[in-house]
Design a protein around this motif. Structure first.
Motif, PDB file in Angstrom:
ATOM      1  N   VAL A 180     124.579  29.433 100.926  1.00 51.32           N
ATOM      2  CA  VAL A 180     125.177  28.181 101.095  1.00 51.32           C
ATOM      3  C   VAL A 180     124.893  27.219  99.793  1.00 51.32           C
ATOM      4  CG1 VAL A 180     125.661  26.030 102.371  1.00 51.32           C
ATOM      5  CG2 VAL A 180     125.503  28.507 103.669  1.00 51.32           C
ATOM      6  N   LEU A 181     123.640  26.926  99.581  1.00 52.40           N
ATOM      7  CA  LEU A 181     123.540  25.974  98.576  1.00 52.40           C
ATOM      8  C   LEU A 181     123.767  26.511  97.257  1.00 52.40           C
ATOM      9  CD1 LEU A 181     119.846  24.833  99.867  1.00 52.40           C
ATOM     10  CD2 LEU A 181     122.006  23.586  99.790  1.00 52.40           C
ATOM     11  N   GLY A 182     123.412  27.762  97.089  1.00 52.17           N
ATOM     12  CA  GLY A 182     124.034  28.396  95.716  1.00 52.17           C
ATOM     13  C   GLY A 182     125.415  28.671  95.466  1.00 52.17           C
ATOM     14  N   VAL A 183     126.199  28.475  96.721  1.00 46.38           N
ATOM     15  CA  VAL A 183     127.597  28.538  96.456  1.00 46.38           C
ATOM     16  C   VAL A 183     128.311  27.121  96.249  1.00 46.38           C
ATOM     17  CG1 VAL A 183     129.958  29.152  97.732  1.00 46.38           C
ATOM     18  CG2 VAL A 183     128.172  30.606  97.786  1.00 46.38           C
ATOM     19  N   LEU A 184     127.809  26.235  96.791  1.00 42.29           N
ATOM     20  CA  LEU A 184     128.056  24.974  96.580  1.00 42.29           C
ATOM     21  C   LEU A 184     127.553  24.447  95.154  1.00 42.29           C
ATOM     22  CD1 LEU A 184     126.745  23.101  99.730  1.00 42.29           C
ATOM     23  CD2 LEU A 184     129.214  23.633  99.292  1.00 42.29           C
ATOM     24  N   ALA A 185     126.651  24.848  94.807  1.00 43.95           N
ATOM     25  CA  ALA A 185     125.855  24.432  93.351  1.00 43.95           C
ATOM     26  C   ALA A 185     126.974  25.024  92.453  1.00 43.95           C
ATOM     27  CB  ALA A 185     124.690  24.904  93.213  1.00 43.95           C
ATOM     28  N   ILE A 186     127.353  26.211  92.578  1.00 47.42           N
ATOM     29  CA  ILE A 186     128.251  27.126  91.585  1.00 47.42           C
ATOM     30  C   ILE A 186     129.720  26.287  91.727  1.00 47.42           C
ATOM     31  CG2 ILE A 186     129.667  29.131  91.198  1.00 47.42           C
ATOM     32  CD1 ILE A 186     127.053  30.636  92.309  1.00 47.42           C
ATOM     33  N   ALA A 187     130.194  25.812  92.849  1.00 52.34           N
ATOM     34  CA  ALA A 187     131.442  25.240  92.801  1.00 52.34           C
ATOM     35  C   ALA A 187     131.368  23.759  92.388  1.00 52.34           C
ATOM     36  CB  ALA A 187     131.851  25.177  94.454  1.00 52.34           C
ATOM     37  N   GLY A 188     130.091  23.376  92.105  1.00 51.08           N
ATOM     38  CA  GLY A 188     130.201  22.005  91.707  1.00 51.08           C
ATOM     39  C   GLY A 188     130.038  20.636  92.648  1.00 51.08           C
ATOM     40  N   VAL A 189     129.979  21.257  93.706  1.00 51.88           N
ATOM     41  CA  VAL A 189     130.182  20.170  94.995  1.00 51.88           C
ATOM     42  C   VAL A 189     128.760  19.821  95.669  1.00 51.88           C
ATOM     43  CG1 VAL A 189     132.258  20.672  95.441  1.00 51.88           C
ATOM     44  CG2 VAL A 189     130.560  22.001  96.556  1.00 51.88           C
ATOM     45  N   LEU A 190     127.666  20.383  94.983  1.00 51.14           N
ATOM     46  CA  LEU A 190     126.159  19.996  95.674  1.00 51.14           C
ATOM     47  C   LEU A 190     125.713  18.726  94.625  1.00 51.14           C
ATOM     48  CD1 LEU A 190     123.971  21.243  97.547  1.00 51.14           C
ATOM     49  CD2 LEU A 190     122.885  22.227  95.504  1.00 51.14           C
ATOM     50  N   PRO A 191     125.434  17.735  95.706  1.00 49.34           N
ATOM     51  CA  PRO A 191     124.969  16.328  94.733  1.00 49.34           C
ATOM     52  C   PRO A 191     123.659  16.674  93.853  1.00 49.34           C
ATOM     53  CG  PRO A 191     125.392  16.074  97.203  1.00 49.34           C
ATOM     54  CD  PRO A 191     125.527  17.663  97.082  1.00 49.34           C
ATOM     55  N   GLY A 192     124.039  15.988  92.720  1.00 55.33           N
ATOM     56  CA  GLY A 192     122.713  16.119  91.841  1.00 55.33           C
ATOM     57  C   GLY A 192     122.756  17.241  91.061  1.00 55.33           C
ATOM     58  N   THR A 193     123.584  18.292  91.158  1.00 58.97           N
ATOM     59  CA  THR A 193     123.602  19.387  90.367  1.00 58.97           C
ATOM     60  C   THR A 193     124.869  19.586  89.440  1.00 58.97           C
ATOM     61  OG1 THR A 193     124.407  20.591  92.001  1.00 58.97           O
ATOM     62  CG2 THR A 193     122.013  20.482  91.824  1.00 58.97           C
TER      63      THR A 193
END
Length: 464
Positions: A180-193
């Motif tokens: 879940v964290l990885g997909v959010l980071a790839i999508a650009g919606v994980l805060p701070g990444t």
């Protein structure tokens, strides 16, 4: 009286010498979680880094190709295990389909693999703990882990089930959160990444076809251990339903946990990052995201995965050994059952595993590498026996007991032949690579010796 393959009908869950049988102490929730968490093994967490370093982003292709073969193997094994539930699993099926020599060969080679794996996983777990507690001896931690899981498996099968239930729950929760964290980071919606987009995927084959081959071989051995659920099913409340449920969900579990996580890792982290190998791919990915403490938390999950694998392999090796000797394929003593547990088989497997640990300290340059090379290709040998057994048993069951086909292999016999062709191709690829060629030779030598001994025993029992 001749001992032909068609006469092997004695349920392997019974002791030929003592009359006592294994218990059915595993509940459906245990089996469901073992099936779910069993695919998340130490090979995925620990061994996938070397595959990524060799194959780059094409590791996703490698895991997909080997995953397709594993799905077919699990479907074949599920078909036979639902028709003939047995703690001997593929060993009992090979004996029934091909002959006693085949069951002997497949069973004892797998027993050596599992016992050696117990030692290797204990060493891996001890390295993590000594990293947190420097100065403490590795062998002492391995001994502690071995004693804990030996006692657990000696007590009752439900203890093994409870340990694996919670181990599996933690592994499933951790890897699901990672995805879940990885997909959010790839999508650009994980805060701070910041999303890396596809910048890490532009060079799909950085080391060419050779790198893909190395990654493919590494991925094959990461799937080892999926067979445990069919061994455990024989001691569950409803073996047929348990096997059928586990096998039918195998496809999405493999696709999500293995292929999905590889895709997330190579998208987030440059494939040539040294941290992928030194820290491990999952820790490297979480550190790359900059989540405080996440990398160290993943080390805890890796430790749990290693301990879970130790527990499962002690269980699996003891049941395989019990089934073999109960069918007359070894000395009678390990077949003895008390309290529904083959306690001598558990102790024997634990002792063998700890001897492997001692060999890694005493003879790290000759005996230990020889042992590792000998087990290097065993999982492929086992898969080959499974496929050949299914080819033969399926026609026999259709002719004699069609109602036993609760689980059916897809597109039989075409996909079975396709799986055999895939395994043959992997054997050929192993012969091309220097490191895996040595493993192929040693594994082939052990298999040939076991087959010769098994065949000699079969002829002697038949009075030939």
């Amino acid at each position: 009286m001749p001992h032909s393959s068609t006469q092997v009908e004695t349920p392997p869950t019974h002791d030929d010498g003592g009359g006592a049988s294994l218990s059915h102490g595993l509940k459906q929730r245990h089996l469901s979680m073992i099936a779910l968490g069993g695919v998340i093994g130490a090979g995925l967490f620990v061994g996938s880094g070397a595959g990524i370093a060799a194959a780059g982003p094409s590791i996703v292709i490698a895991y997909t190709l080997s995953g397709l073969i594993v799905m077919l193997v699990m479907r074949m094994l599920g078909e036979m295990s639902a028709a003939y539930p047995s703690s001997g699993s593929f060993s009992a099926h090979a004996e029934r389909a091909i002959g006693p020599w085949a069951g002997f060969t497949a069973g004892w080679s797998f027993w050596v693999l599992l016992c050696t794996a117990v030692g290797l996983e204990g060493i891996g777990a001890a390295k993590i703990v000594t990293g947190w507690l420097p100065g403490t001896p590795e062998w002492a931690w391995v001994a502690l882990f071995m004693v804990v899981f030996c006692v657990t498996n000696l007590a009752a099968v439900r203890n093994f089930g409870e340990f694996e239930f919670w181990f599996a729950a933690l592994k499933v929760g951790a890897i699901s959160l990672f995805l879940v964290l990885g997909v959010l980071a790839i999508a650009g919606v994980l805060p701070g990444t910041d999303s890396p987009g596809v910048s890490n995927l532009t060079d799909l084959l950085p080391n060419g076809g050779q790198g893909l081959i190395i990654g493919l071989l590494a991925s094959v051995f990461a799937y080892g251990g999926l067979e445990t659920v069919t061994i455990a099913a024989a001691e569950s409340e409803n073996p047929v339903r348990g096997v059928a449920s586990a096998v039918r969900t195998a496809m999405w579990r493999i696709a999500l946990f293995y292929i999905g996580s590889m895709a997330v890792i190579v998208t987030l982290v440059p494939w040539d990052s040294k941290e992928v190998v030194t820290k491990g791919p999952y820790v490297a990915a979480l550190d790359h995201l900059g989540i405080p403490g996440a990398g160290q938390l993943m080390n805890v999950v890796v430790l749990v995965a290693l301990l879970s694998a130790m527990n499962a392999n002690i269980y699996g090796s003891s049941r395989i050994a019990h089934s073999l000797v109960a069918r007359g394929q070894g000395p009678k003593v390990p077949a003895r059952v008390s309290g529904g547990v083959p306690r001598v088989a558990v102790l024997t497997s634990c002792v063998f595993g700890f001897v492997c640990v001692l060999l890694s300290h005493w003879r790290p340059d000759d005996v230990f590498p020889w042992l590792l090379n000998m087990i290097g290709g065993v999982i492929l040998v086992v898969w080959f026996f499974i496929a050949v057994s299914q080819l033969l048993l399926r026609r026999r069951v259709e002719r004699e007991n069609p109602e036993k086909l609760v689980v059916r292999m897809w597109a039989f016999p075409y996909l079975t032949w396709l799986a055999l062709a895939g395994m043959t191709a992997i054997f050929v690829l192993m012969a091309r690579e220097a490191d895996t060629r040595v493993q192929l030779y040693y594994t082939g030598g052990m298999t040939a010796v076991l087959a010769a001994v098994g065949y000699a025993r079969q002829r002697r029992r038949a009075g030939v």
